[in-house]
Design an enzyme around this catalytic site. Structure first.
Site, PDB file in Angstrom:
ATOM      1  N   LYS A   1      13.280  -3.707  -8.971  1.00  0.00           N
ATOM      2  CA  LYS A   1      12.567  -2.449  -8.772  1.00  0.00           C
ATOM      3  C   LYS A   1      13.121  -1.432  -9.769  1.00  0.00           C
ATOM      4  O   LYS A   1      14.179  -1.633 -10.356  1.00  0.00           O
ATOM      5  CB  LYS A   1      12.791  -1.931  -7.345  1.00  0.00           C
ATOM      6  CG  LYS A   1      12.369  -2.927  -6.265  1.00  0.00           C
ATOM      7  CD  LYS A   1      12.484  -2.344  -4.881  1.00  0.00           C
ATOM      8  CE  LYS A   1      12.491  -3.411  -3.812  1.00  0.00           C
ATOM      9  NZ  LYS A   1      11.295  -4.279  -3.824  1.00  0.00           N
TER      10      LYS A   1
ATOM     11  N   TYR B   1       5.015   1.131  -2.621  1.00  0.00           N
ATOM     12  CA  TYR B   1       4.011   0.125  -2.961  1.00  0.00           C
ATOM     13  C   TYR B   1       2.822   0.816  -3.619  1.00  0.00           C
ATOM     14  O   TYR B   1       2.253   1.735  -3.038  1.00  0.00           O
ATOM     15  CB  TYR B   1       3.522  -0.579  -1.696  1.00  0.00           C
ATOM     16  CG  TYR B   1       4.605  -1.312  -0.945  1.00  0.00           C
ATOM     17  CD1 TYR B   1       4.812  -2.677  -1.143  1.00  0.00           C
ATOM     18  CD2 TYR B   1       5.421  -0.644  -0.028  1.00  0.00           C
ATOM     19  CE1 TYR B   1       5.805  -3.361  -0.459  1.00  0.00           C
ATOM     20  CE2 TYR B   1       6.423  -1.326   0.658  1.00  0.00           C
ATOM     21  CZ  TYR B   1       6.608  -2.682   0.440  1.00  0.00           C
ATOM     22  OH  TYR B   1       7.594  -3.358   1.118  1.00  0.00           O
TER      23      TYR B   1
ATOM     24  N   HIS C   1       4.959  -7.009  -3.869  1.00  0.00           N
ATOM     25  CA  HIS C   1       6.336  -6.585  -4.133  1.00  0.00           C
ATOM     26  C   HIS C   1       6.341  -5.061  -4.282  1.00  0.00           C
ATOM     27  O   HIS C   1       5.423  -4.496  -4.858  1.00  0.00           O
ATOM     28  CB  HIS C   1       6.785  -7.254  -5.436  1.00  0.00           C
ATOM     29  CG  HIS C   1       8.197  -6.943  -5.824  1.00  0.00           C
ATOM     30  ND1 HIS C   1       9.282  -7.448  -5.135  1.00  0.00           N
ATOM     31  CD2 HIS C   1       8.700  -6.179  -6.815  1.00  0.00           C
ATOM     32  CE1 HIS C   1      10.391  -7.004  -5.703  1.00  0.00           C
ATOM     33  NE2 HIS C   1      10.075  -6.239  -6.723  1.00  0.00           N
TER      34      HIS C   1
END
Lengths: 358, 358
Positions: free
Chosen positions: A335, A293, A304
Site C-alpha cells: 500500500k 478502497y 486490495h
C-alpha cells in the site's frame, strides 16, 4: 591538482572547468577555466583521489582526512551531506548543491542538493530529485516535505531515501443507501439493529454484529466516523432523535468526548474521501487511521486496499524514525502511505511518502 | 429458560448447572442446580438463543437487544468485552470472567477473562490465555502487560490479539577487539580512520566509510552508542584523549547533547545486549531503536536478525495503535518485537509482543 580554500569555497584553476565541471558536473564556473567547489564537492574529489589537497588561507595543506574533519567540525550537517553526496555519485548521478547562484539553486530553502537525471548534468535544465538531507534525530515539518526526496542518515550512517508526492485517489465507490437507517449510540460505536443488507455489503459501512455461530440479521455496528458520515448525508438518525442534524451533532459530540480534536480531523478526512468515491475503513491493524478502497463493488468481492492514511495536524513535524516505520509497513503490505494534513473543518493537504531507491 | 437479574448477576435455576456450567462452561454454581452468570455470559446465551430472556427486579423482560443496550449503557467496557467473549467462544474456547470468587479469578486486576485450553473448562485448573480487553483509544501501561494477551477492539469492532511474553536471547557473539582503537568525535558519530578490519568484519562495530567507487582503507564510522560501548570496555579512546574513561564520558556527553535522556536508556540496553553476546545494530529502517543478531560470525556471512527492539521508559503506556504498528511491522519482516523498559542506568524489563491467533 590542489584547490584553494576561501570562505567555504574551494577554487581550482588549470583545466578545472573542463575536467571537473563540464566532464563530471562538479562545482560552478567562476570565469575562464577556473571553477569553485562547495566543501562537499571538494571532499568528494579528495576522497576519490581526483584532487590532491586543499590549501587554506594560512597555507596549511589538507588531505581528505583533515579536510573532512575540519569541515565536519565547523558545520554540523557536513558529514551527513557528504555521505548522501557520495552515495548519489556512486549511483551514477551528477548533482549540485542548491546554493543561491549555483546550478542547483532551488526556491525551497530546505533543499540541499539538486540531482540531475542519469546522463545529465548542471548544464542541462532537467531535474530528477530535489534532496533534503537530515539526520534521524531531526524532526521534519510536514509542510516542507511536498515534492522533495528526504535523505535520512541514520546513526550508523546508513541512508534511507523517502520520496514525497501528491497522491492521486481514483475512487468510484459512490454508494448511497437511499434510505435513512436508525441506530443506537452505545459507547463509542453506533448499533443499527435493522439495517438493509446493502449498507454493509455494497456500501461497506460498519461491521455485522455476528459470530461464526450466530448472526443477528441486519444488525451492524458503525464506528463513530462512519455514523457521523451517514448522518451528515441524512442517511442515519439516532434512536429517540428523529432529526438527522441533531443526530449528527450527538455523534460528533460523542466522538469529541472519546477522542478530542482528533475526531474532527479524522471526520473531515473520512467525509472528503467518501465524497470522492473512496471507501475508508479502519487502518488499526496497520497502525494507521484508515486503509482505503478506490473501487468497492461488494464486500464479498473486496479488492486490495491501495492506501494507508494517517491524519496529522498541519503543524505536524515527522520524526524520521516514525516516518520510516509507517512507510516501511505500508510498503510491506503493498500500500502507499498517505498523510492527510488538516485542522478541524479545514482543507486537507495530502502527502504520499514512499521509499525510493535512486 | 429465563434468567433473573440482580446486582449485575443473572441467576438461572432449573437444570442450569448441568446445562450451562458443567456442559459449556458458563457462569459459576451458587448452590444446588442454580448458577449465576455475568452480564457478558448472559448476553452471549441470549445472543445464541440459548436463554430466552432476562427478567429484571422490576419485572421487565429483556431480549438480547434490550439487555445488550442496557448493559452497554451502564458499563462502558461491556460492548468490547462482549465482542471478545463471543469471538473466543466462536473459536471453540470456554472462558470465565476474572472476577473475585469466580473460576477465572486472577491476581492481576487488569485481566478480564481467563481462557481455558480447548476441551477444558472452569472445573479444570489449566489456563491457556489471560485476556485484557481494551478499546483502541486506551493507553496500556507497559508494566501491566507481562504474561497477558491484549484483546484490542478497534473502532470498527474488529479484534486484534497481542500476546506479551519474556523474550529469550540466545547470544553467542562475544567478540572482543583485543586492542584499543582510536577515533575522532565528529558531530553525532565517531570516525576511526585506522581500525583493524575485524572490528567491523567480525565484531560488526560501525560501518565502513566507503562507497562503491572508493574505500578509505580501515576507516569506519561508529554510532555514539557503539563508540560508548567500546570505550566502556577500554577498547576505544578519542583523539587527544588518551584515557578511555574520559573518552567514554566525552562520548556520553555528546550523546546526551543530541538525544537527551534517551541516550542513557539506549546505551544501557546496547551494553546489556552486547555483554550477553547479542549484537545490536540500528533498527532505523524498521522504525525501531535496534535490530539484533544472536550469532554473528562475520559480516560477510550475516545471519537474519531475530529481534527488533524499542527502548521505552518504565512508565511508558502503549497506545494500542502504535503497538499494533510495531508488532505488525516486525511480523512482516520475520522478527520479534521486543520492548526494553528501562530508566537510565537501571535494570531492564524485557517484553516481547507478538500477534496471536487464538
Amino acid at each position: 591538482m590542489n584547490g584553494t580554500l576561501h570562505d567555504d569555497r574551494i577554487a581550482v584553476g588549470g583545466d578545472a572547468k573542463q575536467r571537473y565541471y563540464d566532464g563530471r558536473g562538479y562545482g560552478r564556473p567562476i570565469g575562464g577555466n577556473e571553477i569553485e567547489l562547495s566543501r562537499v564537492e571538494a571532499a568528494h574529489l579528495l576522497f576519490r583521489g581526483d584532487l590532491e589537497a586543499v590549501v587554506t588561507d594560512t597555507g596549511a595543506t589538507l588531505s581528505f582526512k583533515s579536510f573532512f574533519t575540519q569541515s565536519a567540525r565547523t558545520d554540523s550537517g557536513f558529514a551527513q551531506r557528504f555521505l548522501v553526496y557520495a552515495d548519489l555519485r556512486d549511483r551514477g548521478f551528477y548533482l549540485s548543491p542548491a546554493l543561491d547562484g549555483w546550478p542547483g539553486e532551488d526556491t525551497n530553502e530546505a533543499v540541499d542538493f539538486t540531482v540531475y537525471p542519469r546522463g545529465k548534468g548542471p548544464t542541462d535544465t532537467a531535474v530528477k530529485y530535489r534532496i533534503t538531507v537530515v539526520g534521524e534525530r531531526k524532526p521534519i515539518p510536514a509542510a516542507e516535505l511536498a515534492g522533495l526526496v528526504l535523505a535520512v542518515v541514520d546513526e550508523e550512517s546508513e541512508l534511507t531515501y523517502l520520496e514525497s508526492a501528491e497522491p492521486s485517489f481514483d475512487g468510484s465507490s459512490l454508494y448511497d443507501p437511499e434510505t435513512t437507517i436508525e441506530g443506537a449510540l452505545i459507547g463509542d460505536r453506533v448499533i443499527c439493529w435493522d439495517a438493509p443488507e446493502h449498507v454493509y455489503e455494497t456500501g461497506f459501512y460498519g461491521q455485522p454484529l455476528s459470530g461464526r455461530a450466530a448472526i443477528i440479521d441486519g444488525a451492524i455496528q458503525l464506528s463513530l466516523v462512519e455514523a457521523a458520515g451517514l448522518a451528515s448525508i441524512d442517511r442515519l438518525t439516532l434512536t429517540d432523535i428523529t432529526d438527522s442534524d441533531d443526530s449528527y451533532d450527538a455523534i460528533v459530540a460523542r466522538g469529541r468526548e472519546v477522542e478530542g480534536d482528533r475526531f474532527d480531523r479524522r471526520l473531515t478526512v473520512y467525509q472528503t474521501l467518501r465524497s470522492n468515491g473512496v471507501v475508508p475503513k479502519t487502518g488499526f491493524k496497520f497502525g494507521a487511521d484508515f486503509r482505503t478502497y478506490n473501487n468497492v463493488e461488494s464486500v464479498s468481492n473486496l479488492p486490495h486496499s491501495e492506501h494507508l492514511i494517517r491524519v496529522v495536524s498541519p503543524e505536524h513535524a515527522f520524526d524520521p524514525k516514525e516516518l520510516s516505520l509507517d512507510v516501511r509497513l505500508a510498503g510491506g503490505v503493498r500500500k502507499r502511505m498517505v498523510f492527510a494534513l488538516t485542522g478541524a473543518n479545514e482543507t486537507i493537504t495530502w502527502l504520499s511518502v514512499s521509499r525510493l531507491t535512486p
